[in-house]
Design a protein around this motif. Structure first.
Motif, mmCIF file in Angstrom:
data_model
loop_
_atom_site.group_PDB
_atom_site.id
_atom_site.type_symbol
_atom_site.label_atom_id
_atom_site.label_comp_id
_atom_site.label_asym_id
_atom_site.label_seq_id
_atom_site.Cartn_x
_atom_site.Cartn_y
_atom_site.Cartn_z
ATOM 1 N N UNK A 175 1.208 2.786 6.327
ATOM 2 C CA UNK A 175 0.040 2.345 5.551
ATOM 3 C C UNK A 175 -0.881 3.496 5.151
ATOM 4 N N UNK A 176 -0.678 4.680 5.736
ATOM 5 C CA UNK A 176 -1.492 5.830 5.347
ATOM 6 C C UNK A 176 -1.288 6.181 3.874
ATOM 7 N N UNK A 177 -0.168 5.721 3.304
ATOM 8 C CA UNK A 177 0.081 5.995 1.889
ATOM 9 C C UNK A 177 -0.954 5.301 1.001
ATOM 10 N N UNK A 178 -1.671 4.333 1.546
ATOM 11 C CA UNK A 178 -2.692 3.641 0.764
ATOM 12 C C UNK A 178 -3.956 4.474 0.594
ATOM 13 N N UNK A 179 -4.120 5.517 1.406
ATOM 14 C CA UNK A 179 -5.340 6.309 1.347
ATOM 15 C C UNK A 179 -5.400 7.110 0.054
ATOM 16 N N UNK A 180 -6.615 7.329 -0.411
ATOM 17 C CA UNK A 180 -6.824 7.994 -1.707
ATOM 18 C C UNK A 180 -6.268 9.415 -1.721
ATOM 19 N N UNK A 181 -6.367 10.121 -0.577
ATOM 20 C CA UNK A 181 -5.916 11.509 -0.568
ATOM 21 C C UNK A 181 -4.389 11.628 -0.599
ATOM 22 N N UNK A 214 9.111 -2.216 -7.332
ATOM 23 C CA UNK A 214 8.475 -3.507 -7.077
ATOM 24 C C UNK A 214 8.415 -3.852 -5.591
ATOM 25 N N UNK A 215 8.952 -2.987 -4.737
ATOM 26 C CA UNK A 215 8.901 -3.226 -3.294
ATOM 27 C C UNK A 215 7.445 -3.473 -2.883
ATOM 28 N N UNK A 216 7.216 -4.531 -2.107
ATOM 29 C CA UNK A 216 5.854 -4.912 -1.730
ATOM 30 C C UNK A 216 5.113 -3.790 -1.019
ATOM 31 N N UNK A 217 5.825 -3.033 -0.200
ATOM 32 C CA UNK A 217 5.173 -1.938 0.520
ATOM 33 C C UNK A 217 4.687 -0.863 -0.456
ATOM 34 N N UNK A 218 5.558 -0.473 -1.372
ATOM 35 C CA UNK A 218 5.197 0.556 -2.333
ATOM 36 C C UNK A 218 4.055 0.093 -3.231
ATOM 37 N N UNK A 219 4.104 -1.170 -3.650
ATOM 38 C CA UNK A 219 3.040 -1.698 -4.508
ATOM 39 C C UNK A 219 1.701 -1.730 -3.758
ATOM 40 N N UNK A 220 1.747 -2.051 -2.480
ATOM 41 C CA UNK A 220 0.517 -2.053 -1.681
ATOM 42 C C UNK A 220 -0.038 -0.636 -1.551
ATOM 43 N N UNK A 221 0.852 0.327 -1.316
ATOM 44 C CA UNK A 221 0.404 1.715 -1.202
ATOM 45 C C UNK A 221 -0.247 2.187 -2.498
ATOM 46 N N UNK A 222 0.260 1.686 -3.627
ATOM 47 C CA UNK A 222 -0.240 2.117 -4.941
ATOM 48 C C UNK A 222 -1.404 1.240 -5.431
ATOM 49 N N UNK A 223 -1.780 0.253 -4.622
ATOM 50 C CA UNK A 223 -2.863 -0.634 -5.022
ATOM 51 C C UNK A 223 -2.497 -1.558 -6.151
ATOM 52 N N UNK A 224 -1.236 -1.960 -6.215
ATOM 53 C CA UNK A 224 -0.745 -2.790 -7.318
ATOM 54 C C UNK A 224 -0.409 -4.210 -6.892
ATOM 55 N N UNK A 225 -0.706 -4.582 -5.659
ATOM 56 C CA UNK A 225 -0.228 -5.870 -5.154
ATOM 57 C C UNK A 225 -0.759 -7.064 -5.928
#
Length: 246
Positions: A175-181, A214-225
């Motif tokens: 989930x750290x991939x969700x961070x802005x940095x 479209x993987x849910x994890x990747x979309x969440x990390x990118x703020x696209x959910x």
């Protein structure tokens, strides 16, 4: 086909069922590779041909997986200038030999590929995801496993790399991939997949890339959910054929 490996006692020792013999051969290889600041492309391809058939000759499932993990661990022993040439030689060898892999042997090579995607992300992570390294990694990926147009690259290799992409990336941050940095790093990492989604020569390749994105994890990390995915795409005549008209 496997004569080079069979005639090389060092390679045979890596595939040995005797743990002591196998570990000694692996230690010798690690020592050799770790001491090199440059290895020619030809020498790396020769080495990888031997390593490919080293795994080919290993029949026991547990030892196959152990050997694949051992081979992937070699990346961590390499000096920085050797890493990407080594990875390029690996993917080149897999692409070249893909058509020779029988169905009964395929699983062990799929596992090896997964381990190498993981080892690549591990190297990038250890080096703080530096931009120049990300660019070099993308160059290797776009040249071989996720090359968009050249049909000499096996589609099975392309599909498998995209299939394991998010799974292995999740192991280096979650989930750290969700961070802005981390957003800039993530966007750079997925450039080869996005390019495949847009430029893949065949519609199934583009669709596989879109499924990865479209993987849910990747979309969440990118703020696209919360975004709505646009799955529409014009049919491609070179891929889809509805049969003869009545």
């Amino acid at each position: 086909m496997a004569s080079d490996a069979q005639n090389n006692p060092f390679i045979r020792n890596l595939a040995s069922s005797d743990k002591k013999v196998r570990d000694q051969a692996l230690d010798s290889l690690r020592t050799y590779l770790g001491a090199q600041s440059h290895i020619s492309e030809l020498d790396l391809l020769k080495l990888w041909k031997g390593l490919f058939y080293c795994l080919w000759m290993q029949d026991k499932p547990a030892l196959q997986q152990r050997l694949s993990r051992d081979l992937a661990s070699l990346v961590s022993t390499l000096r920085a200038p050797v890493v990407f040439p080594f990875l390029r030689a690996f993917f080149t060898t897999i692409a070249r030999e893909w058509g020779h892999i029988e169905a009964l042997r395929l699983d062990k090579y799929l596992y090896l590929i997964r381990q190498y995607v993981n080892a690549s992300f591990s190297f990038l992570s250890r080096n703080k995801w530096k931009r120049d390294l990300l660019e070099q990694w993308n160059s290797v990926v776009e040249e071989i496993p996720l090359e968009c147009q050249d049909m000499k690259i096996p589609n099975g290799l392309r599909y498998h790399v995209m299939d394991v992409w998010v799974d292995e990336l999740e192991k280096f941050g979650g989930d750290e991939w969700e961070s802005e940095d981390r957003s800039e790093i993530l966007e750079e990492l997925i450039v080869p997949v996005e390019r495949m989604a847009k430029e893949g020569k065949l519609k199934p390749l583009r669709e596989a890339a879109k499924e990865c994105l479209a993987d849910e994890r990747l979309r969440a990390w990118r703020g696209q959910e919360d975004e709505v995915l646009d799955q529409s795409e014009e049919d491609d005549e070179e891929v889809e054929w509805g049969g003869f008209a009545d």
